[in-house]
Design an enzyme around this catalytic site. Structure first.
Site, short mmCIF file in Angstrom:
data_model
loop_
_atom_site.label_atom_id
_atom_site.label_comp_id
_atom_site.label_asym_id
_atom_site.label_seq_id
_atom_site.Cartn_x
_atom_site.Cartn_y
_atom_site.Cartn_z
N GLU A 191 -3.05 0.96 0.31
CA GLU A 191 -1.95 1.26 1.35
C GLU A 191 -2.40 0.77 2.67
O GLU A 191 -1.75 0.32 3.47
CB GLU A 191 -1.48 2.57 1.44
CG GLU A 191 -0.40 2.81 2.53
CD GLU A 191 -0.25 4.39 2.48
OE1 GLU A 191 0.98 4.81 2.90
OE2 GLU A 191 -1.16 5.31 1.86
N LYS A 208 -7.13 4.50 3.09
CA LYS A 208 -5.68 5.34 3.22
C LYS A 208 -5.18 5.68 1.89
O LYS A 208 -4.77 4.80 1.15
CB LYS A 208 -4.77 4.86 4.14
CG LYS A 208 -3.60 5.69 4.50
CD LYS A 208 -2.59 5.29 5.30
CE LYS A 208 -1.95 6.30 5.84
NZ LYS A 208 -1.27 7.18 4.59
N ASP A 223 -2.84 7.07 -1.07
CA ASP A 223 -1.38 7.27 -1.08
C ASP A 223 -0.97 8.60 -1.94
O ASP A 223 -0.74 8.32 -3.14
CB ASP A 223 -0.68 6.06 -1.96
CG ASP A 223 0.57 5.96 -1.35
OD1 ASP A 223 1.32 6.60 -0.42
OD2 ASP A 223 1.49 4.80 -1.74
#
Length: 316
Positions: A171, A29, A31
Site C-alpha cells: 500500500e 504501511k 493494510d
C-alpha cells in the site's frame, strides 16, 4: 489483569517523502486494522475508535507474557497467498462476534499483529521518548511469535523504499521522524504516510438497487465526506469492487439504518437513504472539478473509523 493507562493512537498525515533521509526511518504501511495492545497477564486489544476487539482475534492471545506489563501499537493484518497484506481477506473477520464463527475464521484466515511502537512498559510511560528510543526498547523486547512480529524499520533513501514497496504490491510506507515523541490521539507531520494508490474513506449515505445480475441487491453505494464546515457532502457513487459476500453483508448492515429523508444534497433519484453511520474505503483515480470521485472502487468497511473523522483527502 494489571490496570495500564489508556492511550489513543498517534496518527500520520498524508504527504510527500521527506528530503532529509538521515532524520527519518521508514516502515511498511500495512493494510489492516489499527489496534493498541495492552499486555498485562493477558491481552486486551483496543481499536482506533476505542472499542475492545480482543474477542475477535483469539489467535493473538499468546502475545501476553507473564511480565512486565506493556502497551504496544500495531496493525492487525491478514496476508494473502503471495505474502501481501490483504484488506479484502480481513473483511470477513471484522464484524464477527459469534465465538464459533470466530474460531473457524481464526483457523482459516489467521491474522498477524504487526507491532511498530512501544508506548508503556512496567510502570513507565514511554510516549515522551523519541521514536528512535522507543524502537530500540521494542527491539530489545522483540515480541515475535506465530501471530505477532515487529514491523521492520527501514533506513536510507525514502524514494528507494517507496519504489520497492510499489514493486512488491504494498500500500505504501510511513515515514517517521527519529526524534519525534509519541503524541496520543493526535495527527502530526512527524509521521507521514505516502501511498502508492489514492484511497478515500467515505460515509455511506444511501444505496441504489441493482439491475441484471444484481437485481434484488445493492447496485451502488452513495458516498459522502464531511467538509471544512462540518457539513456532510455528497461525493458520488461506487458500484464496483464488491464481492457477493460483501454485498450481502452491506445489505444486512444498511437495512436497519434506512430513513425517509436524504442526509445530503445529491442529484440522484431512486435511492434508499440510510443514516450516515457506516464508514468504508474506496480507491479512485482523481477528484473531479465538481467534487466527485472519478472511477471509485470499493475496498471494504472501516469499523475502526467514525463518520465524523471522514474528510476529503488532498486533491493532489
Amino acid at each position: 489483569m494489571i490496570e495500564l493507562p489508556r492511550y489513543a493512537a498517534m496518527l500520520a498525515v498524508p504527504g510527500a517523502l521527506p528530503s532529509d533521509d538521515d532524520r527519518w526511518a521508514y516502515e511498511v504501511k500495512f493494510d489492516g486494522i489499527r489496534a493498541l495492545a495492552y499486555v498485562a497477564g493477558g491481552l486486551r486489544l483496543v481499536s482506533r475508535n476505542g472499542n475492545d476487539i480482543t474477542a475477535a482475534w483469539p489467535e493473538l492471545a499468546g502475545l501476553a507474557p507473564a511480565a512486565p506489563p506493556f502497551v504496544l501499537d500495531g496493525e492487525i493484518v491478514v496476508f494473502d497467498a503471495a505474502g501481501r497484506p490483504s484488506f479484502e481477506a480481513l473483511q470477513p473477520r471484522i464484524h464477527q462476534r459469534g465465538p464459533a464463527a470466530i474460531r473457524t475464521l481464526a483457523a482459516a484466515v489467521p491474522a498477524i499483529y504487526m507491532i511498530f511502537d512501544l508506548l508503556h512498559i512496567g510502570d513507565r510511560p514511554l510516549v515522551d521518548l523519541t521514536y528512535e528510543q522507543r524502537r530500540e526498547l521494542l527491539d530489545r523486547i522483540s515480541p515475535h511469535g506465530p501471530h505477532w512480529r515487529v514491523s521492520p524499520q527501514l533506513h536510507g533513501c525514502g524514494a528507494d523504499v517507496l519504489t520497492e514497496s510499489r514493486r512488491l504490491g504494498l500500500e505504501g510506507i510511513v515515514c517517521k521522524r527519529l526524534d519525534s515523541p509519541y503524541l496520543p490521539g493526535r495527527r502530526n507531520p512527524a509521521w507521514i504516510k505516502v501511498k502508492n494508490a489514492r484511497d478515500q474513506e467515505v460515509v455511506i449515505v444511501g444505496w441504489k438497487p441493482g439491475a441484471g445480475r444484481r437485481t434484488g441487491h445493492i447496485g451502488s453505494l452513495l458516498m459522502a465526506v464531511y467538509d471544512d464546515t462540518g457539513k456532510l457532502t455528497y461525493i458520488g457513487n461506487v458500484g464496483t469492487g464488491f464481492t457477493q459476500v460483501m454485498l450481502n453483508d452491506l445489505r444486512a448492515k444498511l437495512q436497519p439504518l434506512q430513513r425517509n429523508t436524504a442526509p445530503v444534497d445529491a442529484p440522484v433519484v431512486d435511492v434508499i437513504w440510510v443514516e450516515p453511520e457506516l464508514v468504508g474505503e474506496v480507491t479512485f483515480a482523481e477528484w473531479t472539478g465538481d467534487g466527485r470521485l472519478r472511477h471509485p472502487s470499493w475496498r471494504g468497511l472501516r469499523p475502526d473509523k467514525t463518520p465524523r473523522e471522514v474528510t476529503r483527502t488532498a486533491p493532489s
